[in-house]
Design a protein around this motif. Structure first.
Motif, PDB file in Angstrom:
ATOM      1  N   ALA A  55       0.821  -1.212   0.000  1.00  0.00           N
ATOM      2  CA  ALA A  55       0.000   0.000   0.000  1.00  0.00           C
ATOM      3  C   ALA A  55       0.856   1.263   0.000  1.00  0.00           C
ATOM      4  CB  ALA A  55      -0.925   0.001   1.216  1.00  0.00           C
ATOM      5  N   LEU A  57       2.390   2.398   2.566  1.00  0.00           N
ATOM      6  CA  LEU A  57       2.339   3.028   3.883  1.00  0.00           C
ATOM      7  C   LEU A  57       3.702   2.964   4.561  1.00  0.00           C
ATOM      8  CD1 LEU A  57      -1.109   1.604   5.010  1.00  0.00           C
ATOM      9  CD2 LEU A  57      -0.587   3.987   4.505  1.00  0.00           C
ATOM     10  N   PRO A  75       1.872   6.168  -0.640  1.00  0.00           N
ATOM     11  CA  PRO A  75       0.525   5.686  -0.935  1.00  0.00           C
ATOM     12  C   PRO A  75       0.021   6.247  -2.271  1.00  0.00           C
ATOM     13  CG  PRO A  75       0.650   6.490   1.317  1.00  0.00           C
ATOM     14  CD  PRO A  75       1.939   6.864   0.646  1.00  0.00           C
ATOM     15  N   MET A  81      -8.138  -0.782   0.401  1.00  0.00           N
ATOM     16  CA  MET A  81      -7.775  -1.670   1.513  1.00  0.00           C
ATOM     17  C   MET A  81      -8.986  -2.031   2.359  1.00  0.00           C
ATOM     18  SD  MET A  81      -4.240  -0.309   3.204  1.00  0.00           S
ATOM     19  CE  MET A  81      -3.400  -1.794   3.715  1.00  0.00           C
ATOM     20  N   ILE A 104     -11.747  11.735  -1.318  1.00  0.00           N
ATOM     21  CA  ILE A 104     -10.310  11.992  -1.387  1.00  0.00           C
ATOM     22  C   ILE A 104      -9.820  11.885  -2.824  1.00  0.00           C
ATOM     23  CG2 ILE A 104      -8.036  11.189  -0.602  1.00  0.00           C
ATOM     24  CD1 ILE A 104      -9.782  12.227   1.647  1.00  0.00           C
TER      25      ILE A 104
ATOM     26  N   ASP B 149      -5.252   4.582   8.390  1.00  0.00           N
ATOM     27  CA  ASP B 149      -4.767   3.959   7.158  1.00  0.00           C
ATOM     28  C   ASP B 149      -5.793   3.927   6.037  1.00  0.00           C
ATOM     29  OD1 ASP B 149      -2.352   3.638   8.280  1.00  0.00           O
ATOM     30  OD2 ASP B 149      -2.537   1.497   8.723  1.00  0.00           O
ATOM     31  N   LEU B 151      -7.602   6.165   4.982  1.00  0.00           N
ATOM     32  CA  LEU B 151      -7.438   7.363   4.143  1.00  0.00           C
ATOM     33  C   LEU B 151      -5.989   7.549   3.715  1.00  0.00           C
ATOM     34  CD1 LEU B 151      -9.776  10.205   5.366  1.00  0.00           C
ATOM     35  CD2 LEU B 151     -10.074   8.472   3.612  1.00  0.00           C
ATOM     36  N   ARG B 152      -5.055   7.208   4.605  1.00  0.00           N
ATOM     37  CA  ARG B 152      -3.650   7.417   4.280  1.00  0.00           C
ATOM     38  C   ARG B 152      -3.250   6.560   3.077  1.00  0.00           C
ATOM     39  NH1 ARG B 152       1.623   7.196   6.515  1.00  0.00           N
ATOM     40  NH2 ARG B 152       1.322   5.217   7.557  1.00  0.00           N
ATOM     41  N   ALA B 153      -3.830   5.361   2.987  1.00  0.00           N
ATOM     42  CA  ALA B 153      -3.496   4.467   1.875  1.00  0.00           C
ATOM     43  C   ALA B 153      -3.933   5.058   0.533  1.00  0.00           C
ATOM     44  CB  ALA B 153      -4.157   3.108   2.083  1.00  0.00           C
ATOM     45  N   GLY B 155      -3.472   8.211  -0.126  1.00  0.00           N
ATOM     46  CA  GLY B 155      -2.658   9.400  -0.326  1.00  0.00           C
ATOM     47  C   GLY B 155      -3.308  10.660   0.234  1.00  0.00           C
ATOM     48  N   ALA B 156      -4.265  10.510   1.156  1.00  0.00           N
ATOM     49  CA  ALA B 156      -4.925  11.686   1.737  1.00  0.00           C
ATOM     50  C   ALA B 156      -3.937  12.480   2.587  1.00  0.00           C
ATOM     51  CB  ALA B 156      -6.117  11.251   2.585  1.00  0.00           C
TER      52      ALA B 156
END
Ligand SMILES: Nc1ncnc2c1ncn2[C@@H]1O[C@H](COP(=O)(O)OP(=O)(O)O)[C@@H](O)[C@H]1O
Ligand SMILES: [Mg+2]
Lengths: 264, 252
Positions: A55, A57, A75, A81, A104, B149, B151-153, B155-156
């Motif tokens: 991912a 991360l 990312p 996910m 987003i 994660d 949202l982070r996944a 790219g936020a």
């Protein structure tokens, strides 16, 4: 032409107070576009770590993770996910939970189109009519269905599933396997599914990758030579039985116990 | 609806009757304990002062509380997002919170001589930001990584994650803290009003009642303070319903 997901000789260690903890060591895995890779391995061997690397991360200490041939360094919005915990947002309706990634990834997409896309998926997983409910009003299985919809609502190329059915009872789990299979027919994602259920790996996977104990490397890769459109029944046929048996032995080896005959 | 309003009103009536009875039975004169029947006269006579005092107490409490919300949120965010900041700030905050705030009144009075409104608002702020900072800090630092994660996944940005997930998720804790903070801010305001000479607000009215030995007035002020405190508290409850109503499990 490279495979969509290419993981080459990846190594990773966590820094802990007791020194570095090597988690992945020599993990190689390649998933062609549109395929479904199931990853099994002993508990704590580094499966979730693998998903976080794919991912973007985290970045591996060594080796490479490539999507479409380009290295993953952060990312990207073409990934979806889902986890064992559905992590739905309590303050949003099911519909708005599913829409979240679009806010987003596609901030300019009109609300009407977002709703239409989310409803299409909710319908597909059997949640039509529940879109205005709060997550707390749904059963565990339904929440996990909503979580799957959220993971693919933005049409990701890569779907990463970290034991999403792990906490469900057996019958609900089998229902969700079938839902997953149906989603695959409609949606063109390439998937990595982490699981500790060998039957799940054989039912859903095009290939099953067995990881060794920590630090994990690729121990064994099984090509699941079964028809694409499977029913649960297929698990009770000899061919699947053989595969399950073989995987069972591989897991024993991964756990450091040797094949069944020797253990007995 | 009937129960929600009827029961508290009934309880209030019973309380007043018991109070009245207590005073009558013991034959206490006014300067020992005023009775409810003395109060209407006090309100009627000083009504304008009550309105003015209540307004002054109210706006300064709310101003202090608003500052506490802003300051507490910022502190809480800093502590919630950075372990180092948390380790550095936490003992300081605990120490500061342990100081009896009454001791700060003369300090503030000396620091900002004559700026009565400012002093009062500052005190309301100082006494009430602590629970907000702690609750926001804990709420953010205990956010399960998976929530971040999802949202982070994609790219936020950190801001998007904060706005869409961390902030709403901490709202129930935040409002829990705000209920404590509103009461504290109110106490802070009154503290300054009562202690400072030539003060403003209901606290000053209380003080003038004391100076003039007008006991019914003093009791009337106490009751007015209780009413104002209830209003403020339920104001927060009302905001909580609007912004964090989802956290309240439906009954049954
Ligand atoms: N952030 C972290 N810091 C230190 N150790 C970790 C961290 N995350 C996981 N680990 C450790 O790394 C190992 C592998 O974790 P994980 O990838 O979650 O395993 P799995 O998903 O296969 O159960 C475990 O022993 C776990 O305790
Ligand atoms: Mg895991």
């Amino acid at each position: 032409m490279p495979d969509l997901i290419e993981i080459t000789d990846v190594r990773h260690a966590y820094k802990t107070p007791a020194g570095p903890l090597p988690v992945l060591d020599g993990l190689t895995l390649s998933v062609p576009e549109g395929a479904f890779a199931a990853v099994v391995g002993p508990s704590g061997c580094g499966k979730s770590t693998l998903t976080r690397l794919v991912a973007g991360l985290m970045r591996p200490d060594a080796g490479e993770v490539r999507l479409h041939g380009s290295p993953v360094t952060s990312p990207r919005s073409t990934v979806g996910m889902a986890f064992q915990n559905p992590v739905l947002l309590e303050w949003r309706s099911i519909l708005d939970n599913v829409i979240l990634p679009l806010e987003i990834v596609a901030p300019r997409m009109p609300r009407r189109d977002r709703v239409a896309r989310a409803m299409e998926l909710l319908d597909l997983v059997g949640l039509a009519g529940f879109e205005n409910k709060r997550p707390s009003e749904l059963s565990g299985g339904m929440r996990q269905r909503a979580s799957l919809c959220r993971a693919i609502v933005h049409r990701p190329e890569v779907l990463i599933l970290d034991e999403p059915f792990g906490a469900l009872d057996n019958f609900t789990r089998e229902d969700l396997w079938q839902t997953m299979r149906d989603l695959r027919r409609q949606e063109p994602f390439t998937a990595i599914l982490i699981t500790h259920d060998l039957r799940e790996s054989v039912f859903l996977g095009d290939q099953v990758v067995v990881l060794s104990g920590r630090p994990a490397r690729t121990q064994y890769v099984l090509d699941v030579d079964l028809p694409a459109d499977r029913e649960i029944d297929i698990l009770y046929q000899p061919k699947a039985g053989e595969m399950l048996h073989l995987l069972r032995d591989q897991i024993r080896i991964a756990q450091g116990r040797g094949p069944a005959q020797e253990a007995a | 609806m009937l129960r929600q309003i009827g029961v508290p009103v009934l309880a209030l009536l019973v309380f007043c009757l018991a109070w009245e009875a207590l005073v009558q039975v013991n034959g206490w004169p006014n300067y020992v304990m005023a009775s409810p029947s003395d109060l209407p006269a006090a309100y009627a006579r000083f009504w304008d002062l009550f309105l003015l005092g209540a307004w002054q107490t109210l706006w300064r409490t709310v101003a202090g509380l608003v500052l506490a919300v802003i300051g507490g949120m910022i502190l809480g965010m800093i502590m919630g997002f950075s372990r180092v900041a948390n380790d550095a700030l936490y003992p300081l905050l605990v120490g500061f919170n342990a100081i009896p705030k009454a001791t700060l009144v003369p300090v503030l009075a000396l620091l900002f001589i004559g700026q009565h409104d400012f002093n009062t608002v500052l005190m309301a702020f100082l006494i009430s930001f602590f629970p907000i900072a702690v609750s926001v800090g804990i709420g953010l630092s205990t956010l399960e990584p998976e929530y971040r994660d999802i949202l982070r996944a994609l790219g936020a940005s950190r801001m998007a994650i904060f706005r869409k997930i961390a902030l709403p998720k901490t709202l129930p804790e935040f409002f829990g803290a705000l209920k404590v903070a509103v009461t504290l801010a109110f106490i802070g305001t009154n503290l300054v009003e009562i202690v400072s000479p030539h003060g403003k607000g209901l606290g000053a009215l209380f003080l003038s009642g004391q100076t003039n030995s007008n006991y019914p007035l003093m009791f009337a002020v106490l009751i007015a303070l209780a009413v104002l405190g209830i209003l403020l508290y339920y104001g927060v409850v009302w905001l909580e319903r609007i912004f964090a109503g989802w956290a309240v499990r439906p009954a049954g």
